[in-house]
Design a protein around this motif. Structure first.
Motif, PDB file in Angstrom:
ATOM      1  N   LYS A 185      -9.207  -0.206   1.336  1.00 30.83           N
ATOM      2  CA  LYS A 185      -8.196  -1.178   0.905  1.00 30.83           C
ATOM      3  C   LYS A 185      -7.788  -0.921  -0.541  1.00 30.83           C
ATOM      4  O   LYS A 185      -8.497  -0.256  -1.274  1.00 30.83           O
ATOM      5  CB  LYS A 185      -8.742  -2.599   1.032  1.00 30.83           C
ATOM      6  CG  LYS A 185      -9.243  -2.937   2.424  1.00 30.83           C
ATOM      7  CD  LYS A 185      -9.705  -4.359   2.522  1.00 30.83           C
ATOM      8  CE  LYS A 185     -11.178  -4.448   2.182  1.00 30.83           C
ATOM      9  NZ  LYS A 185     -11.746  -5.765   2.383  1.00 30.83           N
ATOM     10  N   ILE A 186      -6.668  -1.490  -0.911  1.00 27.99           N
ATOM     11  CA  ILE A 186      -6.168  -1.367  -2.275  1.00 27.99           C
ATOM     12  C   ILE A 186      -7.132  -2.056  -3.227  1.00 27.99           C
ATOM     13  O   ILE A 186      -7.679  -3.070  -2.964  1.00 27.99           O
ATOM     14  CB  ILE A 186      -4.776  -2.010  -2.437  1.00 27.99           C
ATOM     15  CG1 ILE A 186      -3.807  -1.387  -1.435  1.00 27.99           C
ATOM     16  CG2 ILE A 186      -4.258  -1.863  -3.842  1.00 27.99           C
ATOM     17  CD1 ILE A 186      -2.465  -2.051  -1.395  1.00 27.99           C
ATOM     18  N   LYS A 189     -10.123   2.338  -5.022  1.00 33.50           N
ATOM     19  CA  LYS A 189     -10.008   1.680  -3.714  1.00 33.50           C
ATOM     20  C   LYS A 189     -11.265   0.886  -3.401  1.00 33.50           C
ATOM     21  O   LYS A 189     -12.334   1.152  -3.932  1.00 33.50           O
ATOM     22  CB  LYS A 189      -9.800   2.716  -2.602  1.00 33.50           C
ATOM     23  CG  LYS A 189      -8.610   3.622  -2.787  1.00 33.50           C
ATOM     24  CD  LYS A 189      -7.329   2.890  -2.545  1.00 33.50           C
ATOM     25  CE  LYS A 189      -6.149   3.854  -2.615  1.00 33.50           C
ATOM     26  NZ  LYS A 189      -4.897   3.174  -2.407  1.00 33.50           N
ATOM     27  N   LYS A 209      -2.426   5.655   3.975  1.00 35.24           N
ATOM     28  CA  LYS A 209      -1.269   4.972   3.383  1.00 35.24           C
ATOM     29  C   LYS A 209      -1.710   4.213   2.143  1.00 35.24           C
ATOM     30  O   LYS A 209      -2.862   3.837   1.996  1.00 35.24           O
ATOM     31  CB  LYS A 209      -0.654   4.009   4.395  1.00 35.24           C
ATOM     32  CG  LYS A 209       0.040   4.723   5.537  1.00 35.24           C
ATOM     33  CD  LYS A 209       0.667   3.740   6.490  1.00 35.24           C
ATOM     34  CE  LYS A 209       1.414   4.499   7.571  1.00 35.24           C
ATOM     35  NZ  LYS A 209       1.996   3.593   8.557  1.00 35.24           N
ATOM     36  N   LYS A 210      -0.770   3.971   1.254  1.00 33.57           N
ATOM     37  CA  LYS A 210      -1.074   3.249   0.003  1.00 33.57           C
ATOM     38  C   LYS A 210      -1.693   1.889   0.283  1.00 33.57           C
ATOM     39  O   LYS A 210      -2.510   1.398  -0.482  1.00 33.57           O
ATOM     40  CB  LYS A 210       0.191   3.088  -0.848  1.00 33.57           C
ATOM     41  CG  LYS A 210       0.831   4.398  -1.239  1.00 33.57           C
ATOM     42  CD  LYS A 210       0.010   5.142  -2.244  1.00 33.57           C
ATOM     43  CE  LYS A 210       0.720   6.431  -2.624  1.00 33.57           C
ATOM     44  NZ  LYS A 210      -0.152   7.509  -2.942  1.00 33.57           N
ATOM     45  N   SER A 211      -1.300   1.252   1.389  1.00 37.94           N
ATOM     46  CA  SER A 211      -1.842  -0.060   1.749  1.00 37.94           C
ATOM     47  C   SER A 211      -3.252   0.022   2.330  1.00 37.94           C
ATOM     48  O   SER A 211      -3.899  -0.987   2.546  1.00 37.94           O
ATOM     49  CB  SER A 211      -0.912  -0.735   2.761  1.00 37.94           C
ATOM     50  OG  SER A 211      -0.769   0.076   3.911  1.00 37.94           O
TER      51      SER A 211
END
Length: 114
Positions: free
Chosen positions: A113-114, A83, A49-51
């Motif tokens: 993580k982002i 990331k 996921k983007k998060s």
């Protein structure tokens, strides 16, 4: 899946993950293919996921590089995608005798993580 009673929440996608893995959908990615696992790091990270999410990465590696090489490969792939990486755990699973007495299979659990 049936044995673990996760049929309703787990969706297996069979095939070459570099071609078929959906992007931005997974909480967790299991990378169990050993030998050339590092070639699939970017598609695996993109599947999260983007998060962010958790990546379970397996690699057959010489014992002397067991803690260094997997982490470097993961960090390089994550950095290329913008990331950040948090290494959660590293495990030595077993010695792989057919590949030489100094090789082992290890698993690294990573939070991306982002």
């Amino acid at each position: 899946m049936k044995l673990n009673k996760v049929e309703e929440i787990f969706v297996p996608i069979c095939g070459d993950c570099s071609k078929f893995a959906p992007e931005g959908t997974a909480d967790r990615v299991l990378m169990g293919y050993v030998g050339t696992t590092h070639y699939y790091l970017e598609p695996a990270i993109k599947a999260l996921k983007k998060s962010g999410g958790i990546l379970h990465y397996h690699e057959t590696v010489p014992e002397s590089l067991a803690r260094i090489r997997p982490q470097e490969r993961i960090e390089k792939a994550a950095c290329a995608l913008g990331k950040k990486v948090e290494i959660l755990e590293t495990h030595r699973i077993k010695k792989v005798l057919s590949w030489g007495s100094a090789c082992g299979c290890g698993r690294t659990d990573i939070r991306i993580k982002i």
